[in-house]
Design an enzyme around this catalytic site. Structure first.
Site, short mmCIF file in Angstrom:
data_model
loop_
_atom_site.label_atom_id
_atom_site.label_comp_id
_atom_site.label_asym_id
_atom_site.label_seq_id
_atom_site.Cartn_x
_atom_site.Cartn_y
_atom_site.Cartn_z
N HIS A 1 0.81 -1.22 0.00
CA HIS A 1 0.00 0.00 0.00
C HIS A 1 0.85 1.27 0.00
O HIS A 1 0.39 2.32 -0.44
CB HIS A 1 -0.95 0.00 1.20
CG HIS A 1 -2.16 -0.84 0.98
ND1 HIS A 1 -3.38 -0.32 0.62
CD2 HIS A 1 -2.34 -2.18 1.05
CE1 HIS A 1 -4.26 -1.30 0.48
NE2 HIS A 1 -3.66 -2.44 0.74
N VAL B 1 2.24 3.16 -4.50
CA VAL B 1 1.62 4.46 -4.79
C VAL B 1 2.71 5.50 -5.03
O VAL B 1 3.15 6.20 -4.11
CB VAL B 1 0.68 4.89 -3.65
CG1 VAL B 1 -0.02 6.20 -4.00
CG2 VAL B 1 -0.36 3.81 -3.38
N ASP C 1 7.98 5.80 0.17
CA ASP C 1 8.49 6.87 1.03
C ASP C 1 7.73 7.02 2.35
O ASP C 1 7.80 8.06 3.00
CB ASP C 1 8.47 8.20 0.28
CG ASP C 1 7.06 8.69 -0.01
OD1 ASP C 1 6.10 7.92 0.17
OD2 ASP C 1 6.91 9.86 -0.42
N SER D 1 4.66 7.46 2.95
CA SER D 1 3.52 8.40 2.97
C SER D 1 2.29 7.74 3.59
O SER D 1 1.46 8.41 4.20
CB SER D 1 3.21 8.88 1.55
OG SER D 1 2.85 7.80 0.70
N PRO E 1 -5.10 -1.25 -7.26
CA PRO E 1 -6.28 -1.88 -7.87
C PRO E 1 -7.31 -2.26 -6.82
O PRO E 1 -6.98 -2.62 -5.69
CB PRO E 1 -5.71 -3.13 -8.56
CG PRO E 1 -4.41 -3.39 -7.88
CD PRO E 1 -3.89 -2.09 -7.38
N SER F 1 -2.47 -15.81 0.60
CA SER F 1 -2.37 -17.11 1.27
C SER F 1 -2.52 -16.96 2.79
O SER F 1 -2.92 -17.90 3.47
CB SER F 1 -1.01 -17.74 0.95
OG SER F 1 -0.70 -18.79 1.83
N ASP G 1 -7.15 -18.65 3.61
CA ASP G 1 -6.77 -20.04 3.36
C ASP G 1 -7.08 -20.84 4.62
O ASP G 1 -6.39 -20.71 5.63
CB ASP G 1 -5.29 -20.11 3.01
CG ASP G 1 -4.78 -21.53 2.81
OD1 ASP G 1 -5.59 -22.47 2.91
OD2 ASP G 1 -3.58 -21.69 2.56
N THR H 1 -3.89 -23.57 5.63
CA THR H 1 -2.68 -23.07 6.29
C THR H 1 -2.80 -21.54 6.41
O THR H 1 -2.08 -20.79 5.74
CB THR H 1 -1.42 -23.44 5.48
OG1 THR H 1 -1.58 -22.97 4.12
CG2 THR H 1 -1.20 -24.93 5.46
#
Length: 330
Positions: free
Chosen positions: A71, A75, A79, A81, A167, A198, A247, A250
């Protein structure tokens, strides 16, 4: 003639200035392995130990570290942000819908405090974010990933850019591929990065559209009762503890079981389903389902590319005193 000589001298002077400026820029250190070797030799060990301690206390921190690197670094620039709090003038990235479910930011501050005690004003929050992700990946059974350091911290949030770079889980696989491609991550890299599904869990808010008003026929019918049990409301409360494990086999291990699940139509998110069935990604999914070493190899490469996305280095940016606040300018 005299005019031509003056012009040539002026051009040479300008060229000399430009050359000097370029050399100065090139002389500034960029990312490198063990950047803090001389200024804070214990930096990476401190981060490693702090992540281990926090993981013992709160297992879900590992998933937070992993989400943070995506995240933040996806973008525009890696740095930190993402870590900045909202201000009266600007909404922080943490508060945006695309950041839904991100948490445990206070533990980044704990790591920062430990580093400040050892080496005040030396280690950036962006390097803490990246290295904590690496240690979190190892904590849940993932590969060790050699990562460069030397990032500096930005001063402003990029909330207005999030939707352009991150996305959404409902977007088409074509859009997802294109957004990853824009930061240098190819199709195998994308498939590997989504393998981080996972571990951890998905809030019902993000998947009820596949259950209500009718169940998505592409879901494995054997998996649906469990999803309905965990998400009994068609409009779940975002603040409620209503989650489905990504999952069930596991859930605390980063492994290639995710790929077997999505090939069996047990992926929770629409993007998981598309990944398993799109002709561009399905062959890679099938290969990773059979070969964990291949998954780890591509995952390592993708994390390295992501961590080096347009960082601030040298004299750019700053070293924040607190990771949630830009430094005050005196």
């Amino acid at each position: 003639m005299g005019g031509k000589v003056v012009m040539m001298v002026a051009m040479l002077c300008l060229w000399g200035l430009a050359t000097t400026e370029a050399v100065a820029t090139e002389d500034e250190p960029g990312l490198m392995m063990n950047f803090y070797r001389d200024t804070c030799p214990q930096a990476e060990d401190i981060i490693r130990e702090q992540v281990k301690l926090l993981y013992k206390r709160h297992k879900n921190t590992a998933f937070s570290w992993l989400r943070n690197i995506f995240h933040d670094c996806a973008v525009e620039s890696c740095d930190a942000s993402l870590l900045l709090d909202s201000t009266r003038r600007e909404l922080g990235e943490k508060e945006h819908d695309r950041s839904f479910g991100l948490r445990n930011f206070r533990y980044i501050e704990e790591i920062k405090e430990a580093l400040e005690r050892e080496c005040p004003g030396v280690v950036s929050c962006s390097d803490i974010l990246v290295l904590s992700a690496r240690e979190g990946i190892e904590a849940v059974g993932g590969p060790h990933i050699p990562l460069k350091t030397g990032r500096r911290d930005g001063r402003k949030s990029r909330t207005d850019m999030l939707e352009s770079y991150l996305p959404d889980h409902n977007e088409s696989i074509s859009v997802v591929l294109e957004k990853f491609k824009s930061i240098g991550i190819d199709t195998p890299g994308l498939v590997a990065l989504l393998g981080s599904h996972s571990v951890g869990r998905t809030h019902c808010v993000k998947l009820v559209h596949r259950l209500y008003p009718e169940v998505d026929p592409s879901l494995n019918p054997d998996h649906v009762p469990h999803m309905l049990h965990k998400c009994p409301d068609s409009i779940p409360d975002p603040k409620a503890v209503q989650y489905v494990r990504n999952d069930r086999g596991t859930p605390m291990v980063l492994d290639n079981n995710y790929y077997r699940n999505i090939l069996d139509n047990k992926g929770l998110l629409l993007v998981d389903h598309q990944l398993a069935h799109d002709k561009r990604t399905r062959p890679i999914v099938k290969k990773m389902a059979k070969d964990q070493a291949y998954f780890f190899k591509e995952f390592t490469r993708a994390i390295q590319i992501l961590s080096e996305n347009n960082p601030l280095t040298g004299s750019k940016g700053e070293i924040r005193k607190q990771c949630n606040l830009a430094n005050k300018i005196h």
